[in-house]
Design a protein around this motif. Structure first.
Motif, PDB file in Angstrom:
ATOM      1  N   LEU A  61     -26.805   7.958  -6.687  1.00 54.59           N
ATOM      2  CA  LEU A  61     -25.377   7.828  -6.459  1.00 54.59           C
ATOM      3  C   LEU A  61     -25.184   6.396  -6.314  1.00 54.59           C
ATOM      4  O   LEU A  61     -24.153   5.436  -6.871  1.00 54.59           O
ATOM      5  CB  LEU A  61     -24.808   8.232  -5.327  1.00 54.59           C
ATOM      6  CG  LEU A  61     -24.762   9.595  -5.407  1.00 54.59           C
ATOM      7  CD1 LEU A  61     -24.340  10.291  -3.870  1.00 54.59           C
ATOM      8  CD2 LEU A  61     -23.677  10.028  -6.292  1.00 54.59           C
ATOM      9  N   TYR A  62     -26.060   5.168  -5.926  1.00 59.46           N
ATOM     10  CA  TYR A  62     -25.985   3.841  -5.488  1.00 59.46           C
ATOM     11  C   TYR A  62     -25.988   3.231  -7.050  1.00 59.46           C
ATOM     12  O   TYR A  62     -25.142   2.582  -7.188  1.00 59.46           O
ATOM     13  CB  TYR A  62     -27.231   3.390  -4.902  1.00 59.46           C
ATOM     14  CG  TYR A  62     -27.144   1.821  -5.051  1.00 59.46           C
ATOM     15  CD1 TYR A  62     -26.373   0.947  -4.248  1.00 59.46           C
ATOM     16  CD2 TYR A  62     -28.192   1.204  -5.830  1.00 59.46           C
ATOM     17  CE1 TYR A  62     -26.587  -0.099  -4.099  1.00 59.46           C
ATOM     18  CE2 TYR A  62     -28.394  -0.071  -6.025  1.00 59.46           C
ATOM     19  CZ  TYR A  62     -27.708  -1.022  -4.969  1.00 59.46           C
ATOM     20  OH  TYR A  62     -27.682  -2.170  -5.044  1.00 59.46           O
ATOM     21  N   PHE A  63     -26.784   3.644  -7.803  1.00 59.49           N
ATOM     22  CA  PHE A  63     -26.715   3.143  -9.153  1.00 59.49           C
ATOM     23  C   PHE A  63     -25.689   3.387 -10.079  1.00 59.49           C
ATOM     24  O   PHE A  63     -24.908   2.674 -10.843  1.00 59.49           O
ATOM     25  CB  PHE A  63     -28.159   3.559 -10.020  1.00 59.49           C
ATOM     26  CG  PHE A  63     -29.310   2.752  -9.711  1.00 59.49           C
ATOM     27  CD1 PHE A  63     -29.540   1.523 -10.312  1.00 59.49           C
ATOM     28  CD2 PHE A  63     -30.094   3.058  -8.529  1.00 59.49           C
ATOM     29  CE1 PHE A  63     -30.692   0.688 -10.052  1.00 59.49           C
ATOM     30  CE2 PHE A  63     -31.383   2.295  -8.373  1.00 59.49           C
ATOM     31  CZ  PHE A  63     -31.538   1.135  -8.990  1.00 59.49           C
ATOM     32  N   ILE A  64     -25.000   4.549  -9.873  1.00 61.35           N
ATOM     33  CA  ILE A  64     -23.836   5.194 -10.640  1.00 61.35           C
ATOM     34  C   ILE A  64     -22.597   4.367 -10.188  1.00 61.35           C
ATOM     35  O   ILE A  64     -21.914   3.800 -10.981  1.00 61.35           O
ATOM     36  CB  ILE A  64     -23.800   6.548 -10.726  1.00 61.35           C
ATOM     37  CG1 ILE A  64     -24.686   7.347 -11.129  1.00 61.35           C
ATOM     38  CG2 ILE A  64     -22.189   7.102 -11.027  1.00 61.35           C
ATOM     39  CD1 ILE A  64     -24.720   9.048 -11.137  1.00 61.35           C
ATOM     40  N   ILE A  65     -22.677   4.101  -8.845  1.00 64.91           N
ATOM     41  CA  ILE A  65     -21.348   3.416  -8.409  1.00 64.91           C
ATOM     42  C   ILE A  65     -21.442   1.983  -8.514  1.00 64.91           C
ATOM     43  O   ILE A  65     -20.423   1.656  -8.729  1.00 64.91           O
ATOM     44  CB  ILE A  65     -21.241   4.087  -6.890  1.00 64.91           C
ATOM     45  CG1 ILE A  65     -20.968   5.329  -6.759  1.00 64.91           C
ATOM     46  CG2 ILE A  65     -20.087   3.092  -6.267  1.00 64.91           C
ATOM     47  CD1 ILE A  65     -21.062   5.958  -5.265  1.00 64.91           C
ATOM     48  N   PHE A  66     -22.551   1.441  -8.262  1.00 66.10           N
ATOM     49  CA  PHE A  66     -22.688   0.095  -8.131  1.00 66.10           C
ATOM     50  C   PHE A  66     -23.266  -0.514  -9.331  1.00 66.10           C
ATOM     51  O   PHE A  66     -23.118  -1.799  -9.249  1.00 66.10           O
ATOM     52  CB  PHE A  66     -23.366  -0.493  -6.845  1.00 66.10           C
ATOM     53  CG  PHE A  66     -22.741  -0.093  -5.417  1.00 66.10           C
ATOM     54  CD1 PHE A  66     -21.548  -0.739  -5.102  1.00 66.10           C
ATOM     55  CD2 PHE A  66     -23.186   1.056  -4.722  1.00 66.10           C
ATOM     56  CE1 PHE A  66     -20.999  -0.118  -3.864  1.00 66.10           C
ATOM     57  CE2 PHE A  66     -22.668   1.394  -3.602  1.00 66.10           C
ATOM     58  CZ  PHE A  66     -21.525   0.791  -3.179  1.00 66.10           C
ATOM     59  N   ARG A  67     -23.883   0.088 -10.003  1.00 65.49           N
ATOM     60  CA  ARG A  67     -24.432  -0.457 -11.493  1.00 65.49           C
ATOM     61  C   ARG A  67     -23.763  -0.180 -12.714  1.00 65.49           C
ATOM     62  O   ARG A  67     -23.604  -0.642 -13.498  1.00 65.49           O
ATOM     63  CB  ARG A  67     -25.880  -0.130 -11.438  1.00 65.49           C
ATOM     64  CG  ARG A  67     -26.725  -0.634 -10.295  1.00 65.49           C
ATOM     65  CD  ARG A  67     -27.021  -2.082 -10.231  1.00 65.49           C
ATOM     66  NE  ARG A  67     -27.735  -2.370  -9.187  1.00 65.49           N
ATOM     67  CZ  ARG A  67     -28.237  -3.685  -8.882  1.00 65.49           C
ATOM     68  NH1 ARG A  67     -27.889  -4.548  -9.997  1.00 65.49           N
ATOM     69  NH2 ARG A  67     -28.935  -4.397  -8.003  1.00 65.49           N
ATOM     70  N   TYR A  68     -23.468   1.193 -12.703  1.00 64.67           N
ATOM     71  CA  TYR A  68     -22.966   1.633 -14.146  1.00 64.67           C
ATOM     72  C   TYR A  68     -21.581   1.690 -14.183  1.00 64.67           C
ATOM     73  O   TYR A  68     -20.963   1.321 -15.409  1.00 64.67           O
ATOM     74  CB  TYR A  68     -23.724   3.259 -14.476  1.00 64.67           C
ATOM     75  CG  TYR A  68     -25.241   3.169 -14.659  1.00 64.67           C
ATOM     76  CD1 TYR A  68     -25.673   2.590 -15.828  1.00 64.67           C
ATOM     77  CD2 TYR A  68     -26.041   3.487 -13.831  1.00 64.67           C
ATOM     78  CE1 TYR A  68     -27.083   2.702 -16.128  1.00 64.67           C
ATOM     79  CE2 TYR A  68     -27.472   3.581 -13.987  1.00 64.67           C
ATOM     80  CZ  TYR A  68     -27.986   3.171 -15.176  1.00 64.67           C
ATOM     81  OH  TYR A  68     -29.170   3.275 -15.273  1.00 64.67           O
ATOM     82  N   LEU A  69     -20.700   2.132 -13.200  1.00 65.69           N
ATOM     83  CA  LEU A  69     -19.329   2.129 -13.311  1.00 65.69           C
ATOM     84  C   LEU A  69     -18.699   0.726 -13.478  1.00 65.69           C
ATOM     85  O   LEU A  69     -17.701   0.723 -14.283  1.00 65.69           O
ATOM     86  CB  LEU A  69     -18.799   2.720 -11.990  1.00 65.69           C
ATOM     87  CG  LEU A  69     -19.206   4.366 -12.014  1.00 65.69           C
ATOM     88  CD1 LEU A  69     -18.442   4.912 -10.436  1.00 65.69           C
ATOM     89  CD2 LEU A  69     -18.530   4.947 -13.185  1.00 65.69           C
TER      90      LEU A  69
END
Length: 321
Positions: free
Chosen positions: A43-51
């Motif tokens: 979730l961290y990578f999706i919210i803060f890296r990919y989105l």
């Protein structure tokens, strides 16, 4: 005579044949608790890296904070050309690359050497003490580390200059000399992270088969021979993987410490791309220009890590993919 039932054997919901499950279903079924542990990281990578990657569209627009991302005017590759035609382009690239290269050349072998030295210690209490002391700087804030470096190197009352004066020499204003900045930065990075990075290599050393050392002792091998022919080959996969990752981060020099340690007198060697992006993006409000430079550097870093991985695949059996 036994009566054969004509009722079909219908499998229940929980009795699905494992062979018929898809690969992803089997992966979830066999590792569901590990997936749940991994979920916060995902979730961290999706919210803060990919989105946030959707925001890269502003690199092709003249982004206006009040108009918004979608209503801002398209400008194509204007900001990429602006950066490439910038008179400071080669200076910024040179400073960033040299700082990253020196950190790689001198900082990468340091934790390996420390791990090998710790592995040779027989006194367990002293070994744990050294490990603890070397780990602690990693948890110190970059603000404090930069402040410590400036205080220790101060020409008036700094510890280093006090030693220099006691030896009969004139004090040196390290933080005002452009030629000194790279050495100060790299040494502070090594001191701060050497202990933490040894964890990888100490873990790899535990996987080396002790029977190899016994066989080497029977053959009359010295400590250096064991180190060269048993220990280093045993941890070589870990060394190669970390080297590839570090090559990919050559241009990703940490912004905080450089920003805190630099001053206008040493911009000649201390002004790097991340500090320049901060000035044009945050201080001048040119978000499109700053984002374009960051994307440009990200592409170069991707080329570096891909090239290093391909070379590693050809010369050894270890690679990231």
């Amino acid at each position: 005579m036994a009566q054969v039932s004509s009722t079909p054997n219908i499998a229940g919901k929980g009795n699905v044949n494992p062979v018929r499950r898809s690969k992803w279903a089997r992966l979830w079924h066999n590792n569901k608790y590990l997936w749940l542990l991994f979920l916060p990281c995902l979730l961290y990578f999706i919210i803060f890296r990919y989105l946030p990657m959707f925001g890269l569209i502003i690199t092709f627009k003249d982004y206006n904070l009040f108009r918004g991302m979608w209503d801002s005017k398209w400008v194509g590759f204007k900001y990429y050309r602006m950066f490439l035609e910038n008179p400071d382009f080669f200076l910024l690239m040179k400073n960033t690359f040299l700082l990253g290269l020196y950190k790689l050349v001198f900082g990468f072998p340091a934790p390996i050497i420390l791990a090998l030295l710790l592995n040779e210690l027989k006194n367990a209490v002293f070994k744990r003490f050294v490990q603890t002391v070397s780990y602690l700087p990693h948890f110190i804030s970059n603000v404090i580390v930069a402040s410590m470096a400036i205080m220790f190197l101060s020409p008036s009352g700094g510890l280093i200059n006090n030693i220099i004066v006691s030896l009969g020499f004139e004090p040196i204003n390290f933080m005002m000399k452009p030629e000194m900045f790279r050495s100060v930065y790299v040494l502070s990075e090594i001191w701060q992270h050497i202990g933490w990075e040894t964890i990888i290599y100490l873990a790899a050393l535990t996987a080396v088969d002790p029977r190899l050392y016994e066989a080497a002792s029977i053959d009359g091998a010295s400590r250096m021979r064991k180190l060269w022919h048993v220990t280093l080959p045993g941890i070589s996969p870990a060394i190669v993987i970390t080297l590839i990752l570090n090559i990919g981060k050559v241009l990703e020099i940490g912004f905080e410490k450089v920003f805190l340690m630099q001053n206008p007198a040493i911009y000649e060697t201390a002004d790097i791309i991340s500090t320049y992006v901060y000035r044009v993006g945050m201080e001048q409000g040119n978000f499109s220009y700053g984002a374009s430079i960051d994307l440009f550097m990200g592409i170069i870093s991707l080329i570096f890590i891909y090239s290093a991985n391909q070379i590693s695949r050809k010369v050894s059996e270890t690679s990231l993919w």
